[in-house]
Write a protein that holds these residues in place. Structure first.
Motif, PDB file in Angstrom:
ATOM      1  N   ARG A 266       0.811  -1.209   0.000  1.00 13.05           N
ATOM      2  CA  ARG A 266       0.000   0.000   0.000  1.00 13.05           C
ATOM      3  C   ARG A 266       0.853   1.272   0.000  1.00 13.05           C
ATOM      4  N   ASN A 269      -0.765   4.540  -1.362  1.00 13.36           N
ATOM      5  CA  ASN A 269      -1.573   5.385  -0.481  1.00 13.36           C
ATOM      6  C   ASN A 269      -0.724   6.459   0.201  1.00 13.36           C
ATOM      7  N   GLU A 460      -8.887  -9.519  -3.229  1.00 15.33           N
ATOM      8  CA  GLU A 460      -8.190  -8.311  -2.782  1.00 15.33           C
ATOM      9  C   GLU A 460      -6.971  -8.024  -3.644  1.00 15.33           C
ATOM     10  N   GLY A 463      -8.271  -6.837  -7.160  1.00 13.00           N
ATOM     11  CA  GLY A 463      -9.148  -5.675  -7.177  1.00 13.00           C
ATOM     12  C   GLY A 463     -10.618  -6.027  -7.275  1.00 13.00           C
ATOM     13  N   TRP A 496      -9.285  -2.329   1.779  1.00 10.80           N
ATOM     14  CA  TRP A 496      -9.338  -1.683   0.467  1.00 10.80           C
ATOM     15  C   TRP A 496     -10.660  -0.929   0.274  1.00 10.80           C
ATOM     16  N   ARG A 500     -11.800   3.380  -0.675  1.00  4.63           N
ATOM     17  CA  ARG A 500     -12.503   3.700  -1.920  1.00  4.63           C
ATOM     18  C   ARG A 500     -13.286   5.003  -1.769  1.00  4.63           C
TER      19      ARG A 500
END
Length: 654
Positions: A266, A269, A460, A463, A496, A500
């Motif tokens: 991640r 992010n 996961e 996606g 996840w 979003r």
């Protein structure tokens, strides 16, 4: 008196004859040393002198008859010599003058050396001739001085014996790069030196100052090396890049005994929420930590924005490569301070040793192991490659393809997915069910029943989890709207999902659409996600809590610092992971942990729930520890909505 005069005349002519004979004899002995162009003149001059000497000899001997003819011969020779000298000698003199001027002013160092013997009887070389450039280059007068006291005295690169060997060998030539310190400027200068032997123990020595050229070459070499380095290294982190890896793969495929394939979790992010400058500093700091752990010969390679390879070189030392891998992982997990901001990251690591093959095969195997680690965020973060992993990857690919096909049919009326529900009861009165947890089940026509523990991590990773979560949440809210007894429902959401855009608004909108009070909906987030990423979820969690949707921490006790994180969120309930539940009253360690969690939740006004209860002894023991709610096979297994209604847990609207 007449006899004395006669004898005196004979003696004087003999003396003159001997003197005249000595000159041509000397010329004859050294004739090879004269230039080719000068030899005819020298020969005529010698013949003229010799003829004069013979004439004097004949005159001294009173050979008048022969002398008369010899004078005519001498006259012819003298005329030819005079004519030759008048015509040729000026040309030779001009040519030699020009040659001498050239030698003196030639723009390169030029000198003539002659072998000589010093006072100690040692062979040495003495300067006979030196060009002006030679004198300037060496900063001193050279003619008559010893060669080894001028050039060789300033350099240890060559010895006098090297030049003497040129005179004694059948290949009389020498080329060498010589560095000397100029006696006037004190600067170190570089000369390209050539030496050729000549007859008579002479040496021509020639050199050219190449200091500037060498400096330019050195600068070019340094620039080339810099360009080479830039081509094979990442500009941001200074780690190697794929060009370097490809070269190692081709040139040294057997050099490394181990490989780590590392992918940061991640990292995108961090760039999006904190800025790319923070992300860049983080990557630089990470590579610095890697470099500090590397042994001599190990290589770190950046293969992507958040992907690295660490190549562990084979050495004679016995090293536990897996322990070394743990050290690298510990460095990744240690918090980073990036511009006064503390950041903690995680990573998925695949480890492979040389048993997988050469470097190219090791990379493939390492990537496979890394993908297995990444496919389950809650599982092991380091996966060691084994041949069986290849089969697992193929199985995952098969599941991923079949999952994609199932999602395409999700809203076609023939969904392969179904929701099951597991009741949540109160420990004091297990007959009272106030909530159920919605659990997705998938029965594939090709694969049969597939465990959520298998296909959820794959979703996961690919996606697809977003589409699955949207379907589960909508189905759960739609179902709960049909339950007359206002039973509440809990739904698991992925980390996840919380990142979003518009996720919270969508859930609130569904509650309005199906006329369901938001308080009847609970979202369960795993403790690992809460521990690592709560700062990224803060906005979504605040929106959900403000709308009245309850938030739960799932799998509590499996993360790194969950106790502190409870204070940072608006949590309504904590689900204690089954791994922490005591089996009996003798399990004092787990009892102490559960009691501490229950007391903490009580003080914070948060409900506590124990999941995975399977025996009555566990229920009674946990009730004594003041844990409020429970879930497990002791009370009910996951079931369909109809079975939930048949068991009396829920009342369906007619």
């Amino acid at each position: 008196m007449a006899d004395f005069i006669l004898n005196s005349h004979l003696l004087s002519n003999l003396t003159i004859a001997v003197a005249y004979a000595t000159i041509p004899l000397t010329v004859l002995l050294h004739f090879n040393f004269f230039p080719n162009a000068a030899r005819p003149l020298i020969g005529l001059a010698a013949a003229f002198v010799l003829s004069c000497g013979v004439g004097h000899l004949l005159e001294g001997l009173h050979q008048a008859d022969i002398l008369q003819y010899w004078h005519w011969l001498t006259a012819c020779i003298s005329c030819i010599s005079a004519l030759a000298f008048a015509v040729v000698l000026p040309q030779q003199l001009r040519r030699n003058a020009i040659l001498g001027t050239i030698i003196e002013n030639i723009p390169i160092g030029l000198g003539l050396l002659r072998e000589d013997i010093d006072r100690r009887g040692q062979r040495r070389l003495r300067w006979q001739l030196a060009s002006n450039r030679a004198i300037v280059d060496l900063g001193q007068e050279l003619c008559g001085r010893w060669f080894d006291e001028t050039i060789l005295g300033q350099s240890s690169d060559l010895a006098i014996e090297t030049f003497l060997d040129v005179l004694d060998t059948s290949h009389p030539i020498l080329r060498h790069e010589l560095e000397i310190c100029h006696p006037l400027s004190g600067e170190l200068e570089t000369y390209l030196l050539s030496c050729v032997s000549l007859p008579g123990k002479h040496l021509w020595i020639l050199w050219q100052d190449v200091t500037a050229r060498k400096a330019a070459y050195t600068s070019l070499s340094e620039a080339t090396a810099q360009l080479e380095w830039q081509a094979t290294h990442d500009y941001l982190t200074q780690a190697g890049n794929l060009v370097l890896f490809d070269r190692l793969q081709i040139q040294e495929p057997k050099r490394f005994s181990g490989l780590l394939s590392i992918n940061l979790d991640r990292f995108k992010n961090i760039n999006e929420t904190m800025g790319h400058d923070i992300g860049d500093v983080l990557l630089q700091s990470l590579v610095e930590r890697f470099q500090a752990q590397l042994r001599s010969g190990d290589v770190v390679v950046r293969t992507g924005a958040d992907a690295f390879l660490i190549l562990l070189e084979t050495t004679d030392d016995r090293i536990d490569l897996e322990a070394l891998t743990q050290q690298f992982y510990a460095e990744i997990r240690r918090p980073f301070l990036c511009r006064d901001r503390e950041i903690q990251i995680d990573a998925s690591i695949g480890f492979v040793d040389h048993a997988a093959g050469d470097l190219a095969q090791m990379r493939i195997a390492g990537d496979i192991a890394m993908q297995v680690a990444k496919s389950n965020p809650l599982g092991k973060r380091i996966v060691v490659w084994t041949p069986d992993l290849m089969e697992q990857v193929r199985d995952r690919q098969t599941i991923a393809l079949d999952l994609e096909r199932a999602l395409q049919r999700l809203h076609s009326g023939s969904s392969e997915f179904e929701l099951y529900y597991q009741p949540i009861v109160q420990l004091d009165d297990p007959s009272q069910c106030y909530e159920v947890e919605a659990l997705i089940r998938w029965v594939s026509p090709n694969l049969g029943w597939v465990s959520p523990g298998i296909f959820i991590p794959i979703a996961e990773q690919t996606g697809a989890i977003a589409q699955i979560s949207d379907w589960v949440i909508e189905q759960a809210i739609r179902q709960v709207s049909r339950w007359v007894n206002r039973l509440r429902i809990a739904v698991n959401v992925s980390p996840w999902d919380l990142e979003r855009e518009g996720f919270a608004e969508r859930i609130v909108g569904l509650c309005h659409q199906y006329d369901v009070m938001p308080s009847r909906i609970a979202l369960e987030v795993t403790e690992r996600a809460v521990t690592d990423k709560q700062e990224h979820f803060a906005i979504a969690l605040k929106q959900l809590s403000s709308a009245g949707i309850r938030l739960k921490i799932d799998d509590f006790g499996t993360g790194d610092s969950g106790l502190g994180r409870i204070l940072e969120g608006r949590w309504s309930e904590v689900k204690i992971d089954r791994s922490l539940l005591p089996e009996s009253s003798r399990d004092l360690g787990r009892i102490a942990i559960c009691r501490a969690i229950a007391n903490l939740c009580h003080d914070l006004n948060i409900r506590s729930l124990a999941e995975g209860i399977e025996t009555e002894d566990q229920r009674l023991l946990l009730r004594e520890l003041n844990i409020q709610d429970a879930q497990g096979f002791l009370f009910a297994k996951p079931m369909t909505e109809q079975h939930l209604a048949d068991a009396g847990w829920v009342i369906l609207a007619s």
